[in-house]
Write a protein that holds these residues in place. Structure first.
Motif, PDB file in Angstrom:
ATOM      1  N   VAL A 264      -0.133  -0.578 -12.472  1.00  0.00           N
ATOM      2  CA  VAL A 264       1.253  -1.025 -12.274  1.00  0.00           C
ATOM      3  C   VAL A 264       2.308  -0.036 -12.752  1.00  0.00           C
ATOM      4  O   VAL A 264       3.482  -0.168 -12.369  1.00  0.00           O
ATOM      5  CB  VAL A 264       1.491  -2.382 -12.984  1.00  0.00           C
ATOM      6  CG1 VAL A 264       0.689  -3.470 -12.337  1.00  0.00           C
ATOM      7  CG2 VAL A 264       1.176  -2.294 -14.468  1.00  0.00           C
ATOM      8  N   VAL A 284       2.215   0.263  -2.325  1.00  0.00           N
ATOM      9  CA  VAL A 284       1.224  -0.682  -2.839  1.00  0.00           C
ATOM     10  C   VAL A 284       0.258  -1.036  -1.719  1.00  0.00           C
ATOM     11  O   VAL A 284       0.703  -1.406  -0.622  1.00  0.00           O
ATOM     12  CB  VAL A 284       1.905  -1.972  -3.369  1.00  0.00           C
ATOM     13  CG1 VAL A 284       0.864  -2.957  -3.890  1.00  0.00           C
ATOM     14  CG2 VAL A 284       2.911  -1.631  -4.459  1.00  0.00           C
ATOM     15  N   PHE A 292       1.091  -8.116  -6.453  1.00  0.00           N
ATOM     16  CA  PHE A 292       2.161  -7.313  -7.044  1.00  0.00           C
ATOM     17  C   PHE A 292       3.490  -8.066  -6.978  1.00  0.00           C
ATOM     18  O   PHE A 292       4.280  -8.040  -7.933  1.00  0.00           O
ATOM     19  CB  PHE A 292       2.261  -5.974  -6.317  1.00  0.00           C
ATOM     20  CG  PHE A 292       3.045  -4.940  -7.061  1.00  0.00           C
ATOM     21  CD1 PHE A 292       2.452  -4.162  -8.041  1.00  0.00           C
ATOM     22  CD2 PHE A 292       4.397  -4.742  -6.795  1.00  0.00           C
ATOM     23  CE1 PHE A 292       3.174  -3.211  -8.739  1.00  0.00           C
ATOM     24  CE2 PHE A 292       5.133  -3.800  -7.494  1.00  0.00           C
ATOM     25  CZ  PHE A 292       4.517  -3.027  -8.472  1.00  0.00           C
TER      26      PHE A 292
END
Length: 332
Positions: A264, A284, A292
């Motif tokens: 992250v 992502v 996420f």
């Protein structure tokens, strides 16, 4: 809350202030620092940190350290303190009793205590090769007897902790067991006292993480107080990441900092080419996008401490398959 107190050895390679030869199990004879640390077990956070010279005994300055820790905690109530045998001391136990703080402290297997364990009776088998008993014990210098929980495990158990009774090395029956003892003021069944103390092992994992990921044994200056100040920032960084894991990730699996970096913290991105959009586009993977996006929803809700968190939630942890993760939006 549960407060875990421990000390650790930090080996030094120079002539920094406070670096001195003392107990150093991994690098004998090398100079070191020997700091004290206190952890809030439920939150997995550092409550206090004091740097000390390398030749300081585990219990040196412990009373002042505890006073400082309680001051930092303010109106928070410490319901239990756990510590290893380095803090098995009358002054520590009396201090906790005067403060009304329940405790479980590992006992040093001194020769008088070994004799008491040799004559102990009433052993209760929890399982084959694991037995418990309890007794009232008064060590030298104690004003009165205290409750002592004793655990012995067969040496045939590969992971059996504890120590053999060196005073009775010629007794084959006694040498077949490894012993551990815990002095406590907690009014719980002896097996629950033992199990509660075992939770303190997580404190040692926190120290390993501080060294491996946060540079606890790497930051040092020539000046003693400058070193303590630098390590104070290490503790702050650790607590911030602990809060991040609890408030945002909400995963029962406690990811290391190196894992979080790729998961992250180091996400590629760019601003939308149309300036009027004012949008940040993140790189992502599609299969992680729902997870996420859920992090933002988690960040707006109260944090969840590990002690209050329940399994379930997201079917997959972001580390590819761990089942005990709850990072889906709305899961608390």
């Amino acid at each position: 809350m549960t407060l875990d107190v421990d000390s650790t050895v930090i080996t030094r390679n120079g002539n920094q202030q406070g670096a001195a030869r003392g107990y150093n199990p991994n690098r004998h004879g090398r100079a070191s620092h020997h700091p004290l640390l206190a952890f809030v077990a439920e939150a997995r956070m550092v409550a206090n940190f004091w740097l000390r010279p390398g030749h300081a005994h585990s219990a040196n300055n412990i009373l002042q350290f505890l006073e400082s820790t309680l001051h930092h905690l303010g109106d928070k109530i410490v319901g239990l303190l756990r510590a290893d045998s380095g803090f098995f001391d009358e002054t520590v136990l009396s201090f906790l009793e005067d403060k009304g703080i329940a405790y479980i402290v590992a006992a040093r297997l001194t020769q008088p205590l070994q004799r008491a364990l040799y004559h102990a009776t009433g052993w209760w088998a929890l399982e084959p090769g694991l037995e418990l008993t309890e007794l009232r014990y008064r060590a030298a210098g104690w004003a009165s007897e205290r409750r002592l929980i004793v655990v012995r495990q067969s040496v045939k158990r590969k992971t059996a902790p504890g120590k053999t009774l060196s005073l009775f090395a010629d007794d084959p029956d006694i040498q077949g067991w490894r012993y551990g003892a815990f002095v406590t003021s907690v009014d719980l069944p002896m097996v629950e006292v033992w199990r509660t103390y075992r939770g303190r092992a997580d404190c040692e994992n926190r120290i390993k993480e501080l060294k491996a990921d946060f540079g606890l044994d790497a930051f040092n200056m020539r000046d003693f107080w400058a070193t303590e100040a630098a390590l104070g920032f290490v503790m702050l960084a650790y607590n911030l990441m602990s809060l991040f894991r609890q408030a945002v990730l909400r995963c029962r699996l406690q990811h290391t900092l190196s894992t979080l970096h790729g998961l992250v913290l180091a996400i590629g991105g760019s601003w939308h080419p149309d300036a009027s959009q004012n949008r940040l586009m993140l790189s992502v993977p599609r299969r992680k996008r729902a997870w996420f996006a859920g992090l933002w929803a988690n960040a707006s809700a109260p944090p969840v401490t590990p002690a209050l968190h329940t399994p379930g939630g997201h079917p997959k942890c972001p580390t590819y398959g761990h089942p005990n993760c709850s990072t889906r939006p709305g899961v608390t």
